[in-house]
Design an enzyme around this catalytic site. Structure first.
Site, PDB file in Angstrom:
ATOM      1  N   SER A 254       4.087  -8.567   0.193  1.00 10.06           N
ATOM      2  CA  SER A 254       3.396  -9.108  -0.966  1.00 10.06           C
ATOM      3  C   SER A 254       1.924  -8.761  -0.814  1.00 10.06           C
ATOM      4  O   SER A 254       1.424  -8.625   0.293  1.00 10.06           O
ATOM      5  CB  SER A 254       3.611 -10.621  -1.061  1.00 10.06           C
ATOM      6  OG  SER A 254       2.457 -11.295  -0.628  1.00 10.06           O
ATOM      7  N   LYS A 255       1.291  -8.586  -1.953  1.00 11.46           N
ATOM      8  CA  LYS A 255      -0.106  -8.154  -1.925  1.00 11.46           C
ATOM      9  C   LYS A 255      -0.985  -9.163  -1.204  1.00 11.46           C
ATOM     10  O   LYS A 255      -1.954  -8.802  -0.561  1.00 11.46           O
ATOM     11  CB  LYS A 255      -0.616  -7.972  -3.347  1.00 11.46           C
ATOM     12  CG  LYS A 255      -0.369  -6.597  -3.888  1.00 11.46           C
ATOM     13  CD  LYS A 255      -1.208  -6.392  -5.126  1.00 11.46           C
ATOM     14  CE  LYS A 255      -0.577  -5.315  -5.984  1.00 11.46           C
ATOM     15  NZ  LYS A 255      -1.041  -5.358  -7.341  1.00 11.46           N
ATOM     16  N   ARG A 256      -0.620 -10.429  -1.319  1.00 10.83           N
ATOM     17  CA  ARG A 256      -1.451 -11.486  -0.740  1.00 10.83           C
ATOM     18  C   ARG A 256      -1.389 -11.492   0.785  1.00 10.83           C
ATOM     19  O   ARG A 256      -2.291 -11.921   1.451  1.00 10.83           O
ATOM     20  CB  ARG A 256      -1.013 -12.852  -1.273  1.00 10.83           C
ATOM     21  CG  ARG A 256      -1.736 -13.274  -2.521  1.00 10.83           C
ATOM     22  CD  ARG A 256      -0.961 -14.321  -3.279  1.00 10.83           C
ATOM     23  NE  ARG A 256       0.149 -13.748  -4.006  1.00 10.83           N
ATOM     24  CZ  ARG A 256       1.387 -14.178  -3.951  1.00 10.83           C
ATOM     25  NH1 ARG A 256       1.702 -15.195  -3.199  1.00 10.83           N
ATOM     26  NH2 ARG A 256       2.335 -13.608  -4.659  1.00 10.83           N
ATOM     27  N   GLU A 257      -0.239 -10.998   1.278  1.00 10.35           N
ATOM     28  CA  GLU A 257       0.013 -11.126   2.707  1.00 10.35           C
ATOM     29  C   GLU A 257      -1.060 -10.479   3.590  1.00 10.35           C
ATOM     30  O   GLU A 257      -1.444 -10.989   4.597  1.00 10.35           O
ATOM     31  CB  GLU A 257       1.358 -10.493   3.033  1.00 10.35           C
ATOM     32  CG  GLU A 257       2.166 -11.320   3.957  1.00 10.35           C
ATOM     33  CD  GLU A 257       3.605 -10.851   3.947  1.00 10.35           C
ATOM     34  OE1 GLU A 257       4.270 -11.079   4.938  1.00 10.35           O
ATOM     35  OE2 GLU A 257       4.029 -10.244   2.943  1.00 10.35           O
TER      36      GLU A 257
END
Ligand code: GLU
Length: 318
Positions: A254-257
């Site tokens: 995920s991009k947030r990771e």
């Protein structure tokens, strides 16, 4: 496809933000596949959705690709006779195709609201796609005229019954039943924006694309696109879907990771260093030694990608 036909591949990003590791892998592999077959590379900007896409993102995207060493033979700034290369400038071509399908009786207007669609359909096993149950499939001309007075309709393709099979370049034989998975799928939204499935098919056909290398998130769309190619009387390309990028626990990245957008990667690596890390990640190099993109061409083999996932380590490119 005949043996002597030149391979034409493409990278077709949507400029809705900066590219991340997944987009980079797609761009790189599409490019490597074309370059290793002495083919032609097309860059097409899929900016149909005015709410999500921005010209500045497209410009950044071109700059990022060139920084990494991934060039194109046709695309923005390089006319090769199949332009324009921005989908937002190709709406008339999508509309022509829609009319062609309509003339064959393969399209019908759908007046369902979002709430009605969600109430009528169950999400497909574990996915966010909804199967359309065909509420508007059998409307009479009178009913259509009456409904059109209060609401502008979306347009749907009458998806034929039966299984669509194709041999994926990386994943091997695949079969999808479009009617069971999606039902009659959208080809134009009610706000007049042509849907991805139609636009991508029309453009791949008109741009003479013979090979599509892209992420596995689009694997299930391929059946829809092959149905549209057939309905439009065009030859479908060969497809290769890149394994999903996952973290060491097996979860989709995920991009947030973590910081894996190209902006962050560019800030701390040279193009050669990043290419080396990508080559290692994709199984093309035993260790991540720096190398320019061009030197990866002879290393590229489709068999390196015959697996379900690509595990991205916590310390990727650190
Ligand atoms: N524009 C699509 C995306 O960025 C990809 C289209 C395709 O490769 O078929 O997700």
């Amino acid at each position: 496809m005949s043996e002597n036909k030149i391979v034409r591949g493409r990278f077709a990003p949507s400029p809705s933000g900066r590219m991340h590791l997944g987009n980079l892998c797609c761009a790189l592999l599409a490019w490597l596949s074309v370059r290793s077959q002495n083919g032609e590379m097309v860059l097409r900007i899929e900016d149909l959705d005015p709410d999500r896409c921005k010209r500045t993102y497209a410009e950044q995207l071109c700059d990022d690709l060139l920084w990494l060493g991934l060039d194109w033979d046709e695309g923005p700034g390089k006319d090769g006779g199949h332009g324009p290369y921005f989908q937002s400038e190709r709406r008339h071509l999508f509309e022509d195709a829609l009319q062609q399908l309509m003339a064959q009786g393969l399209v019908y207007p759908c007046f369902c609201t979002r709430a009605q669609l969600h109430a009528a359909s169950a999400p497909h096993a574990g996915e966010t796609t909804f199967r359309y149950t065909g509420t508007c499939r059998g409307l009479t001309p009178e009913e259509i005229a009456e409904k059109a007075l209060v609401r502008s309709p979306a347009m749907r393709f009458r998806a034929p019954e039966g299984v669509i099979s194709f041999d994926d370049l990386f994943l091997g034989p695949q079969s999808y039943d479009v009617q069971t998975m999606f039902g009659d799928f959208l080809i134009r939204r009610s706000d007049g924006v042509h849907a991805y499935q139609l636009a991508v098919t029309v453009d791949d056909a008109l741009m003479g694309i013979t090979e599509v290398v892209r992420g596995s998130d689009l694997l299930t769309s391929t059946g829809c696109q092959i149905q549209l190619f057939r309905a439009l009387g065009a030859e479908s390309p060969r497809y290769g879907h890149i394994p999903l990028l996952v973290n060491p626990e097996g979860r989709r990245l995920s991009k947030r990771e973590r910081d894996l957008d190209i902006g962050a990667l560019r800030a701390r690596l040279t193009p050669e260093q990043l290419c080396g890390h990508l080559a290692h990640l994709l199984g093309m190099l035993p260790s991540p030694e720096p190398l320019p993109a061009r030197e990866m061409i002879p290393l590229y083999k489709t068999t390196d990608l015959s697996r379900a996932t690509i595990i991205v380590p916590e310390d990727f490119a650190q």
